[in-house]
Design a protein around this motif. Structure first.
Motif, mmCIF file in Angstrom:
data_model
loop_
_atom_site.group_PDB
_atom_site.id
_atom_site.type_symbol
_atom_site.label_atom_id
_atom_site.label_comp_id
_atom_site.label_asym_id
_atom_site.label_seq_id
_atom_site.Cartn_x
_atom_site.Cartn_y
_atom_site.Cartn_z
ATOM 1 N N PRO A 122 0.810 -1.217 0.000
ATOM 2 C CA PRO A 122 0.000 0.000 0.000
ATOM 3 C C PRO A 122 0.848 1.274 0.000
ATOM 4 O O PRO A 122 0.474 2.258 -0.615
ATOM 5 C CB PRO A 122 -0.819 -0.110 1.287
ATOM 6 C CG PRO A 122 -0.847 -1.545 1.603
ATOM 7 C CD PRO A 122 0.454 -2.102 1.100
ATOM 8 N N LYS A 123 1.984 1.230 0.662
ATOM 9 C CA LYS A 123 2.833 2.417 0.699
ATOM 10 C C LYS A 123 3.335 2.751 -0.701
ATOM 11 O O LYS A 123 3.296 3.902 -1.112
ATOM 12 C CB LYS A 123 4.004 2.196 1.648
ATOM 13 C CG LYS A 123 4.894 3.405 1.781
ATOM 14 C CD LYS A 123 6.014 3.147 2.748
ATOM 15 C CE LYS A 123 6.924 4.362 2.827
ATOM 16 N NZ LYS A 123 8.067 4.143 3.679
ATOM 17 N N THR A 124 3.778 1.752 -1.432
ATOM 18 C CA THR A 124 4.281 2.038 -2.778
ATOM 19 C C THR A 124 3.150 2.438 -3.718
ATOM 20 O O THR A 124 3.342 3.295 -4.571
ATOM 21 C CB THR A 124 5.049 0.834 -3.353
ATOM 22 O OG1 THR A 124 4.194 -0.299 -3.373
ATOM 23 C CG2 THR A 124 6.299 0.547 -2.542
ATOM 24 N N VAL A 125 1.984 1.836 -3.567
ATOM 25 C CA VAL A 125 0.850 2.213 -4.421
ATOM 26 C C VAL A 125 0.420 3.644 -4.110
ATOM 27 O O VAL A 125 0.207 4.452 -5.016
ATOM 28 C CB VAL A 125 -0.322 1.223 -4.238
ATOM 29 C CG1 VAL A 125 -1.578 1.734 -4.916
ATOM 30 C CG2 VAL A 125 0.044 -0.143 -4.770
ATOM 31 N N LEU A 126 0.307 3.972 -2.817
ATOM 32 C CA LEU A 126 -0.051 5.336 -2.446
ATOM 33 C C LEU A 126 1.020 6.330 -2.869
ATOM 34 O O LEU A 126 0.711 7.454 -3.281
ATOM 35 C CB LEU A 126 -0.291 5.427 -0.936
ATOM 36 C CG LEU A 126 -1.550 4.719 -0.429
ATOM 37 C CD1 LEU A 126 -1.620 4.790 1.086
ATOM 38 C CD2 LEU A 126 -2.792 5.317 -1.054
ATOM 39 N N GLN A 127 2.270 5.903 -2.797
ATOM 40 C CA GLN A 127 3.367 6.768 -3.223
ATOM 41 C C GLN A 127 3.281 7.023 -4.727
ATOM 42 O O GLN A 127 3.492 8.144 -5.184
ATOM 43 C CB GLN A 127 4.697 6.120 -2.858
ATOM 44 C CG GLN A 127 5.892 6.996 -3.060
ATOM 45 C CD GLN A 127 7.173 6.336 -2.584
ATOM 46 O OE1 GLN A 127 7.241 5.120 -2.439
ATOM 47 N NE2 GLN A 127 8.181 7.134 -2.341
ATOM 48 N N LYS A 128 2.948 6.017 -5.497
ATOM 49 C CA LYS A 128 2.821 6.188 -6.945
ATOM 50 C C LYS A 128 1.611 7.050 -7.298
ATOM 51 O O LYS A 128 1.669 7.862 -8.222
ATOM 52 C CB LYS A 128 2.749 4.836 -7.633
ATOM 53 C CG LYS A 128 4.084 4.093 -7.560
ATOM 54 C CD LYS A 128 4.176 3.057 -8.622
ATOM 55 C CE LYS A 128 5.466 2.284 -8.521
ATOM 56 N NZ LYS A 128 6.631 3.033 -8.912
ATOM 57 N N ILE A 129 0.523 6.903 -6.556
ATOM 58 C CA ILE A 129 -0.654 7.749 -6.791
ATOM 59 C C ILE A 129 -0.323 9.196 -6.464
ATOM 60 O O ILE A 129 -0.646 10.109 -7.226
ATOM 61 C CB ILE A 129 -1.856 7.246 -5.964
ATOM 62 C CG1 ILE A 129 -2.347 5.906 -6.518
ATOM 63 C CG2 ILE A 129 -2.993 8.268 -5.963
ATOM 64 C CD1 ILE A 129 -3.391 5.231 -5.662
ATOM 65 N N ARG A 130 0.339 9.411 -5.316
ATOM 66 C CA ARG A 130 0.761 10.769 -4.951
ATOM 67 C C ARG A 130 1.714 11.333 -5.997
ATOM 68 O O ARG A 130 1.592 12.484 -6.415
ATOM 69 C CB ARG A 130 1.435 10.754 -3.579
ATOM 70 C CG ARG A 130 1.882 12.142 -3.134
ATOM 71 C CD ARG A 130 2.722 12.091 -1.910
ATOM 72 N NE ARG A 130 3.984 11.444 -2.256
ATOM 73 C CZ ARG A 130 4.928 11.152 -1.381
ATOM 74 N NH1 ARG A 130 4.747 11.394 -0.115
ATOM 75 N NH2 ARG A 130 6.054 10.591 -1.773
ATOM 76 N N ASP A 148 8.660 9.724 -7.596
ATOM 77 C CA ASP A 148 7.740 8.786 -6.943
ATOM 78 C C ASP A 148 7.214 7.735 -7.911
ATOM 79 O O ASP A 148 7.079 6.572 -7.571
ATOM 80 C CB ASP A 148 6.551 9.532 -6.332
ATOM 81 C CG ASP A 148 6.885 10.183 -5.013
ATOM 82 O OD1 ASP A 148 7.952 9.869 -4.445
ATOM 83 O OD2 ASP A 148 6.082 11.014 -4.542
#
Length: 143
Positions: free
Chosen positions: A21-29, A96
């Motif tokens: 989730p951290k990497t997915v949220l980081q990519k979305i951000r 990111d």
């Protein structure tokens, strides 16, 4: 031996689910920053009318509330800052989105790199205009 392998697999799957989730949220951000940065940057051909000029006008207006003669200089500064912020946001978003391995980030280094690249870009455009390699539109003509 089988229990040890099973335990390692369980630990790896837990680590993967925690990091996912951290990497997915980081990519979305990062994608959000990339899009907003593109819209503010000078790379977008239509952004000035919709984004940068209203931001510059607002910045100049706020400055003119304190000293009325500062409207135009602050509007120019606001325009320049909105373009630089756009390039810096694009750079942060690209890091990111496109960086393979999550690494520790150095905000000061990224900010300095963004400011230097934005300044070099601005100077390059000014040199191209100065040496008449590219031409600016003549919006106010005497004829």
């Amino acid at each position: 031996m089988l229990n040890l392998e099973k335990t390692n697999e369980e630990q790896l799957s837990q680590i993967a689910t925690v990091n996912l989730p951290k990497t997915v949220l980081q990519k979305i951000r990062g994608g959000f920053f990339l899009v907003i940065g593109y819209l503010l940057s000078p790379l977008c051909w239509w952004n000035d009318l919709v984004f940068n000029l209203p931001i510059a006008y607002f910045f100049g207006y706020i400055c003119s509330l304190f000293v009325p003669k500062l409207f135009m200089p602050c509007a120019i500064m606001g325009y320049w800052l909105s373009n630089i912020i756009g390039i810096i946001l694009m750079q942060a978003g690209a890091i990111d989105v496109f960086q393979k391995q999550p690494q520790e980030r150095n905000f000061k280094k990224e900010l300095l790199t963004g400011l230097v690249s934005s300044t070099v870009y601005t100077l390059l455009i000014l040199l191209l205009i100065q040496f008449k390699i590219i031409d600016t539109p003549n919006l106010v003509s005497n004829s």
